[in-house]
Design an enzyme around this catalytic site. Sequence first.
Site, PDB file in Angstrom:
ATOM      1  N   HIS A 112       1.641  -4.645   5.683  1.00  0.00           N
ATOM      2  CA  HIS A 112       2.767  -4.505   4.560  1.00  0.00           C
ATOM      3  C   HIS A 112       3.250  -5.815   4.149  1.00  0.00           C
ATOM      4  O   HIS A 112       3.557  -6.647   5.217  1.00  0.00           O
ATOM      5  CB  HIS A 112       3.822  -3.829   5.244  1.00  0.00           C
ATOM      6  CG  HIS A 112       4.792  -3.362   4.233  1.00  0.00           C
ATOM      7  ND1 HIS A 112       4.896  -2.700   3.366  1.00  0.00           N
ATOM      8  CD2 HIS A 112       6.192  -3.865   4.240  1.00  0.00           C
ATOM      9  CE1 HIS A 112       5.901  -2.670   2.517  1.00  0.00           C
ATOM     10  NE2 HIS A 112       6.920  -3.336   3.155  1.00  0.00           N
ATOM     11  N   ILE A 161      -1.462   8.396   4.179  1.00  0.00           N
ATOM     12  CA  ILE A 161      -2.534   8.694   5.153  1.00  0.00           C
ATOM     13  C   ILE A 161      -2.134  10.170   5.759  1.00  0.00           C
ATOM     14  O   ILE A 161      -1.246  10.038   6.312  1.00  0.00           O
ATOM     15  CB  ILE A 161      -3.018   7.771   6.097  1.00  0.00           C
ATOM     16  CG1 ILE A 161      -3.783   6.474   5.474  1.00  0.00           C
ATOM     17  CG2 ILE A 161      -4.061   8.100   7.011  1.00  0.00           C
ATOM     18  CD1 ILE A 161      -4.729   6.591   4.666  1.00  0.00           C
TER      19      ILE A 161
HETATM   20  C1  GAR Z   1      -1.141  -6.763  -0.114  1.00  0.00           C
HETATM   21  O1  GAR Z   1      -0.273  -7.815  -0.158  1.00  0.00           O
HETATM   22  C2  GAR Z   1      -0.596  -5.794   1.008  1.00  0.00           C
HETATM   23  O2  GAR Z   1       0.218  -6.442   1.780  1.00  0.00           O
HETATM   24  C3  GAR Z   1       0.061  -4.695  -0.218  1.00  0.00           C
HETATM   25  O3  GAR Z   1      -0.736  -4.799  -1.033  1.00  0.00           O
HETATM   26  C4  GAR Z   1      -1.460  -6.010  -1.318  1.00  0.00           C
HETATM   27  C5  GAR Z   1      -2.930  -5.601  -1.747  1.00  0.00           C
HETATM   28  O4  GAR Z   1      -3.493  -6.547  -2.342  1.00  0.00           O
HETATM   29  N1  GAR Z   1       0.227  -3.829   0.596  1.00  0.00           N
HETATM   30  C6  GAR Z   1       1.352  -2.807   0.394  1.00  0.00           C
HETATM   31  O5  GAR Z   1       2.194  -3.219  -0.330  1.00  0.00           O
HETATM   32  C7  GAR Z   1       1.518  -1.417   1.190  1.00  0.00           C
HETATM   33  N2  GAR Z   1       2.855  -1.143   1.363  1.00  0.00           N
HETATM   34  P1  GAR Z   1      -5.201  -6.994  -2.371  1.00  0.00           P
HETATM   35  O6  GAR Z   1      -5.525  -5.796  -2.949  1.00  0.00           O
HETATM   36  O7  GAR Z   1      -5.275  -8.282  -3.302  1.00  0.00           O
HETATM   37  O8  GAR Z   1      -5.609  -7.100  -0.846  1.00  0.00           O
END
Ligand code: GAR
Length: 209
Positions: free
Chosen positions: A111, A95
């Site tokens: 996260h 961002i």
């Molecule tokens: C989630 O587990 C979130 O914590 C992670 O991406 C996934 C998205 O899943 N985010 C990161 O790793 C950010 N650093 P989703 O599209 O099924 O919600």
Amino acid sequence: MSILNLAVFASGRGSNCAAIHRAITENKLKAKICVIVSNQPDAGVLDFADKNAIPRFYISSENFSSKDEFYKQLFLTLDMHQVQFIVLAGYMKKIGTPLIRKYPNRILNIHPALLPSFGGKGMYGMYVHEAVIKYGAKVSGITIHLVDEEYDHGAIVMQKCLEVSPDDTPESLGKRIQQLEYDTYWQAIQLFAENRVAINNRKVIINNC
Ligand code: GAR
């Protein structure tokens, strides 16, 4: 109590976005997803938006001739939908400062580990769980934090942990972590909807009364 107008930014399938939407429909979270923004044209979250009649936009800086043009379009979209608060739900793009300045302490990220461990550039999704298991950590968890100019660095609003079992694979751990995310993210957003969050020098103070 007023309703908090949200934009959800996501790059993937959007299961966290769906969990937030569920909490809203179950009347647990006093908010409205006014718009969904993705930087990926084929993200599953865009289908979710269509199925639930939520306005959605594919906006990627790669499609604009300058950063200024990109932010102009992004801000127009957010303003048009009267967005008060931004929720990152698997948004795999840093961002930028203009957006952080427009929404100071009003952008939340989730996260899938306990920051400041297992965070930073390149640490997302399954890579995080692989690193946790490789390191031999006995606990992992989730961190919900405000977004600042550095990756996975802003003030922490909420953390939840769970045990890593010796039999865990990145996939099995990831499954439990995601369930924890679904159960928790809306609760952190609700704190902002209720105006119960104060931030002082990186410290997040939750008003409990
Ligand atoms: C989630 O587990 C979130 O914590 C992670 O991406 C996934 C998205 O899943 N985010 C990161 O790793 C950010 N650093 P989703 O599209 O099924 O919600």
